[in-house]
Design a protein around this motif. Structure first.
Motif, PDB file in Angstrom:
ATOM      1  N   GLU A   1       4.854  17.057   5.383  1.00 46.15           N
ATOM      2  CA  GLU A   1       4.516  15.747   4.848  1.00 46.15           C
ATOM      3  C   GLU A   1       5.066  14.634   5.732  1.00 46.15           C
ATOM      4  O   GLU A   1       4.421  13.584   5.892  1.00 46.15           O
TER       5      GLU A   1
ATOM      6  N   LYS B   1       0.846  -1.188   0.000  1.00 45.07           N
ATOM      7  CA  LYS B   1       0.000   0.000   0.000  1.00 45.07           C
ATOM      8  C   LYS B   1       0.878   1.233   0.000  1.00 45.07           C
ATOM      9  O   LYS B   1       1.904   1.287   0.686  1.00 45.07           O
ATOM     10  N   SER B   2       0.498   2.248  -0.777  1.00 45.52           N
ATOM     11  CA  SER B   2       1.272   3.482  -0.814  1.00 45.52           C
ATOM     12  C   SER B   2       0.332   4.672  -0.703  1.00 45.52           C
ATOM     13  O   SER B   2      -0.869   4.566  -0.960  1.00 45.52           O
ATOM     14  N   GLU B   3       0.890   5.823  -0.297  1.00 45.78           N
ATOM     15  CA  GLU B   3       0.127   7.056  -0.184  1.00 45.78           C
ATOM     16  C   GLU B   3       0.850   8.140  -0.979  1.00 45.78           C
ATOM     17  O   GLU B   3       2.076   8.179  -1.021  1.00 45.78           O
TER      18      GLU B   3
ATOM     19  N   LEU C   1      -0.142   8.818   9.718  1.00 44.70           N
ATOM     20  CA  LEU C   1      -0.632   7.593   9.075  1.00 44.70           C
ATOM     21  C   LEU C   1      -0.114   6.354   9.799  1.00 44.70           C
ATOM     22  O   LEU C   1      -0.841   5.377  10.006  1.00 44.70           O
TER      23      LEU C   1
ATOM     24  N   TYR D   1       5.599   6.985   0.682  1.00 46.06           N
ATOM     25  CA  TYR D   1       5.111   6.257   1.850  1.00 46.06           C
ATOM     26  C   TYR D   1       4.521   4.943   1.375  1.00 46.06           C
ATOM     27  O   TYR D   1       3.554   4.923   0.612  1.00 46.06           O
ATOM     28  N   GLU D   2       5.119   3.846   1.807  1.00 47.86           N
ATOM     29  CA  GLU D   2       4.678   2.521   1.382  1.00 47.86           C
ATOM     30  C   GLU D   2       4.600   1.598   2.592  1.00 47.86           C
ATOM     31  O   GLU D   2       5.427   1.693   3.507  1.00 47.86           O
TER      32      GLU D   2
ATOM     33  N   ASP E   1      -2.608   3.428  11.776  1.00 49.70           N
ATOM     34  CA  ASP E   1      -2.754   2.152  11.076  1.00 49.70           C
ATOM     35  C   ASP E   1      -2.215   1.023  11.946  1.00 49.70           C
ATOM     36  O   ASP E   1      -1.004   0.846  12.103  1.00 49.70           O
TER      37      ASP E   1
ATOM     38  N   GLU F   1       2.723  14.231   8.529  1.00 53.68           N
ATOM     39  CA  GLU F   1       1.514  13.558   8.045  1.00 53.68           C
ATOM     40  C   GLU F   1       1.751  12.054   7.892  1.00 53.68           C
ATOM     41  O   GLU F   1       0.864  11.234   8.202  1.00 53.68           O
ATOM     42  N   ALA F   2       2.933  11.680   7.410  1.00 57.69           N
ATOM     43  CA  ALA F   2       3.249  10.258   7.260  1.00 57.69           C
ATOM     44  C   ALA F   2       3.278   9.566   8.620  1.00 57.69           C
ATOM     45  O   ALA F   2       2.803   8.429   8.770  1.00 57.69           O
TER      46      ALA F   2
END
Length: 297
Positions: free
Chosen positions: A38, A2-4, A45, A11-12, A49, A41-42
């Motif tokens: 950023e 999954k990546s953003e 995430l 971001y993976e 998660d 923000e990462a």
């Protein structure tokens, strides 16, 4: 996998390991205000998660991070806001948000993270890059990596709260030498000084970081790791060991009654891989956090 989407980083997530890649290779991954935001923000995430159990941070291209971008677009200052905030008496208002160092947003957010963070330092790591890594939990370096706390050679001072983080990692004497000389040093000197855990051939670095991350993913309880991370970052600076005793007593008492503890014992006795059921998002104990985050003043 999954990546953003981000503009300045990748971001993976793969097999419960998030990889944050600083992604301005043409600028040696030099930091900009957008990259600061950023990165935070990462990390948001990451913490949101439950599938993410560990984080690897690395750089695209031949550098990890060459520090602040000294030639930002628009010709603005690379270090601080152009406008000087003033108090009523005409003196500088240092408590104004515009005064805050951008790198500190990253290191303070790393400090708050609930997941273990591993730095895979693939190349040049100086200035803000070198400050960033000391807020991470484990640091691995490529044999090609170079480091530098070069602030005094740029006419400024250590930033990103590195005056707190760096001595925690390498001791005050080593931190003073590196910061007062501002010299760039090799991976071998970083290893000898305690800054990095190990040195690897460039083409083996990410695999070594991933193996370490998977050791965490496959063997440990996420809630226990989150608690342990904050205990070891926060409690050594307490003024008495009673502070640690109070928190570890609460931790052992509450965790011993959890489904994770039952699974930890069962999996050990049954000689099988554990499957811990508790999640960081829902099952942190009620005494967490045991501190109050201070405001910038």
């Amino acid at each position: 996998m999954k990546s953003e989407p981000f503009e300045c980083l990748k971001y993976e997530v793969d097999n419960s390991v998030a990889t944050i890649t600083l992604n301005r290779p043409d600028k040696l991954n030099a930091m900009t205000p957008l990259m600061f935001h950023e990165f935070v923000e990462a990390l948001d995430l990451v913490d949101a998660d439950d599938n993410v159990r560990a984080v690897i941070v690395t750089g695209a291209g031949k550098a990890f991070c060459a520090g602040a971008d000294l030639t930002p677009s628009g010709g603005s200052s690379p270090f601080a806001a152009e406008k000087v905030p003033k108090l009523a008496d005409g003196t500088t208002d240092y408590s104004d948000e515009s005064v805050r160092d951008g790198g500190g947003f990253i290191t303070l957010r790393l400090y708050q993270c609930k997941k273990p963070v591993i730095a895979a330092i693939n190349g040049a790591c100086v200035g803000a890059g070198a400050s960033m890594i000391v807020a991470m939990d484990i640091r691995l370096a490529s044999a090609k990596a170079k480091f530098g706390y070069v602030f005094a050679r740029r006419g400024i001072v250590p930033e990103s709260a590195s005056a707190w983080f760096l001595p925690q990692i390498v001791g005050r004497a080593q931190a003073l030498e590196w910061c007062m000389t501002g010299r760039v040093f090799t991976a071998d000197e970083a290893l000898a000084g305690g800054l990095v855990r190990s040195i690897h051939p460039a083409d083996e670095l990410l695999q070594a970081a991933r193996e370490l991350a998977m050791e965490i993913v496959e063997n440990t309880a996420p809630v226990s790791v989150a608690l342990t991370r904050h205990m070891l970052w926060r409690l050594p600076s307490a003024d008495h060991p009673m502070a640690a005793h109070e928190i570890d007593s609460r931790g052992v008492f509450s965790r011993s009654k959890s489904a994770d503890a039952a699974e930890g014992v069962s999996s050990f006795l049954e000689k099988r891989a554990p499957q811990y059921p508790n999640a960081v998002s829902t099952d942190m104990p009620d005494f967490f956090p045991w501190w109050e985050e201070p405001d910038y003043q």
